[in-house]
Every structure is written in structure tokens, then in C-alpha cells.
Write an enzyme that holds these catalytic residues in place. Structure first.
Site: not given
Ligand code: GAL
Length: 337
Positions: A178, A82, A242, A303, A107
Site C-alpha cells: 500500500h 473489500r 479508487d 496497488e 484490508h
Molecule cells: C485503498 C482503498 C481505498 C481506501 C484506502 C485506504 O486500497 O481502495 O478505498 O480504503 O485503501 O485509505
């Protein structure tokens, strides 16, 4: 060895590259989104799929998949994670990036690197190089950015990802893979996987998962993964992990930072990287219509990346690339089975 297969009916430029090593591990990568679509290990009981993905392009473009889009296996950029309100100050000016996730940037925006067709070149026995030119203004990011991502599968049972980039203007940058892992081949969710992370601190977030700039000690919290424990051991306290863990990779040294183990399959994976952070996401929001095995907690994302919102945080480094610099990182996943 690398073999090339078709991946899309209509687009000849989009392919599936099948990397195999001498021990029977097989990694499949498409140049659409630089996505790792499949990774199988040759267990005694048969081939075991250990990542979440699809075997055709149309599944990656399906509306129900993109609705609560989980970014299966893709390379994320220009900025993974973010950026607060999508605002970044560069040379005294504020630039506005797409706010594709509530009020915030996530992203890389609406059409990040995960939705691009990368150029592919086989550059060694088991090395696939993917290249992308992200033009000045791409998703409102400044500068022409040249990127290469190399996937390499070696006979030490390691899958390595090498990232590099240059840019002709100062730009935010944060690349990651990812990929979601699940060693049960989709038989169970990931809550019984055991995880160890060599990290003493996480980044404190506000309720919208934007870092406050503070570091929190993991000691005596659900975030303490210093000793291996089952993911479900303390997850009740947080509902879903998360969070960005602070790694001890100072000076950009390649270090083993995490290990995942699943008892029934006896598979373990060591993760090594030179990135400063690791976003642990336990996949609570995965929910793909028509694909029962892709439900909540069906995959575990580890990640390796820079810190979220680093361009706006005085305490965090690594948020930008400047003209003349080369951004370079690597992450290695080593399997024992
Ligand atoms: C992760 C992120 C989550 C969510 C996910 C995608 O990298 O930390 O909050 O956005 O990607 O669904």
C-alpha cells in the site's frame, strides 16, 4: 547493502532496514507491518523522497494517523481491498470476517498484516526477507498461513517485492503493497503526475466500492489511461480514482502494466507485475492531523493485487489459497531519473 537501524524506543525486535544500491537509491523498510517507510532517489538537486511515510514507529501508531487510516507503505493481508459484508463461503459454510469498514471487510480487518511484527532476515546483498505466521482464526480467517515477503533493491534501479504464502486450510488471500508515491517530494500533490495503465477494463463497483461482477470498458471514460495522461485531466468526472483495473497478465506472466512520470523532477517509474489487478487510489481521503504535507491527493497508490471481493464473485479467480498450494506473486518498480 543493508544496514540496520533502531525504529522503536521500547521494542528491540522492531527495526529499520536500510537498503542501498550502487547508484544511491535508498529504500527503508521496517518489520512492523512490513512497511516501506522511505524511498529516496539521488537527484542532481539532492535526495528526493518519493513515498509517503514516517521515520519512527510512534507515528505509525499515532491515533490521528489511525483515525482515517491510509495504510502508508504497508503490506496488506490476508485480504487486501473489500469483501462484501465480510462474508465468504468455504466448503458450504459461511464464515464471517470483521466488518471494519462500514458494512464490509477491508484490508485484513482491525489488525491486519500492516500492524504485525514480522520476522526479518537479510538473505542477500540487497534482499530483506520478512516472514509472518498468521494463526488459524487470525481476524477470523481460517487456517495457519505462512507468509514471506521479500524486498529487493538491485543495481538496475528496481525495487522488487516478492510475495509467497501457504495455508493448511482454504482461506481467502489477496496481498498487496500500500505504498503511495509522490515524485515532487511533498512540494505538490500528485494531480500533475502523468499515468499510463495498460488496461482496457475496470471492475464495475456499486456505490460502496463492492464489485458488481461486471467489467467496464475504459474507452471514452475517465478511466482510459491507455495513453499517458495527467491524473487531473479527467478526475473531475470521478472526483477520486479508487478502482481496480484489469491487467493483461494472463497466465501469471510478469508484465509491465503501468508507468508514472512527473515532469518537474523528470522521474519516471515503470511498474511490472504478475498480479491480475491494479487498484488505483488517488488518495482523496488522506488527511493526517499535524502533517500538512499528508493531505488529500498527497500520494498515489498503485496497488497490484487480485480482484476485490473475488471469493464472492463467480467471474473472478484468485480469491483463495488451498492446502498444498503456494501463492506466489511479484511486483517490480523500476526508476528512471
Ligand atoms: C485503498 C482503498 C481505498 C481506501 C484506502 C485506504 O486500497 O481502495 O478505498 O480504503 O485503501 O485509505
Amino acid at each position: 547493502m543493508i544496514q540496520i537501524q533502531a525504529f522503536a524506543h521500547k521494542d528491540n525486535h522492531i527495526k529499520h532496514f536500510v537498503l542501498t544500491n550502487n547508484n544511491g537509491i535508498c529504500a527503508k523498510i521496517t518489520n512492523y507491518g512490513a512497511i516501506l517507510t522511505s524511498l529516496t532517489l539521488p537527484l542532481e538537486s539532492g535526495e528526493r523522497e518519493i513515498v509517503l511515510g514516517f521515520d519512527s514507529l510512534k507515528d505509525y501508531k499515532n491515533k490521528s494517523y489511525l483515525k482515517d487510516y491510509p495504510y502508508f507503505g504497508a503490506i496488506i493481508g490476508r485480504y487486501a481491498n473489500r469483501i462484501n459484508q465480510g462474508k465468504v463461503r468455504i466448503d458450504g459454510k459461511t464464515i464471517q470476517l470483521p466488518t471494519n469498514h462500514g458494512k464490509h471487510h477491508l484490508h485484513g480487518g482491525y489488525s491486519g498484516f500492516d500492524k504485525r511484527t514480522w520476522d526479518a532476515e537479510i538473505v542477500g546483498k540487497s534482499r530483506l526477507q520478512l516472514s509472518l505466521l498468521s494463526m488459524d482464526g487470525d481476524e477470523d480467517f481460517p487456517g495457519n498461513m505462512k507468509l514471506t515477503v521479500i524486498y529487493e533493491l538491485n543495481d538496475e534501479n528496481e525495487l522488487a517485492i516478492y510475495y509467497s504464502a501457504t495455508c493448511d486450510k482454504t482461506s481467502p488471500i489477496n496481498l498487496t503493497s500500500h505504498t503511495y508515491f509522490n515524485f515532487t517530494g511533498g512540494e505538490e500533490n500528485i494531480l500533475n503526475h502523468e499515468l499510463q495503465i495498460d488496461s482496457d477494463q475496470i471492475l464495475e463497483n456499486n456505490t460502496e466500492l463492492i464489485p458488481t461482477g461486471k467489467y467496464l470498458d475504459v474507452k471514452h471514460t475517465a478511466f482510459d489511461f491507455r495513453a499517458q495522461k495527467k491524473i487531473n485531466q479527467d478526475i473531475k468526472a470521478v472526483e477520486n480514482y479508487d478502482n481496480c483495473f484489469v491487467l493483461k497478465t494472463e497466465g501469471k506472466t510478469l508484465k509491465k502494466v503501468a508507468e508514472v512520470y512527473e515532469e518537474k523532477s523528470n522521474i519516471s517509474m515503470e511498474v511490472s507485475t504478475d498480479f491480475p489487478g491494479l487498484q488505483l487510489y488517488t488518495g482523496m481521503f488522506i488527511n493526517i492531523e499535524g502533517h500538512k504535507k499528508f493531505g488529500p491527493f498527497s500520494g498515489l497508490a498503485l496497488e497490484t493485487q487480485g480482484y476485490p471481493d473475488a471469493p464472492n464473485q463467480e467471474n473472478f479467480s484468485h480469491g483463495f489459497i488451498h492446502p498444498g498450494e503456494v501463492y506466489q506473486h511479484q511486483t517490480r518498480y523500476k526508476f528512471h531519473f
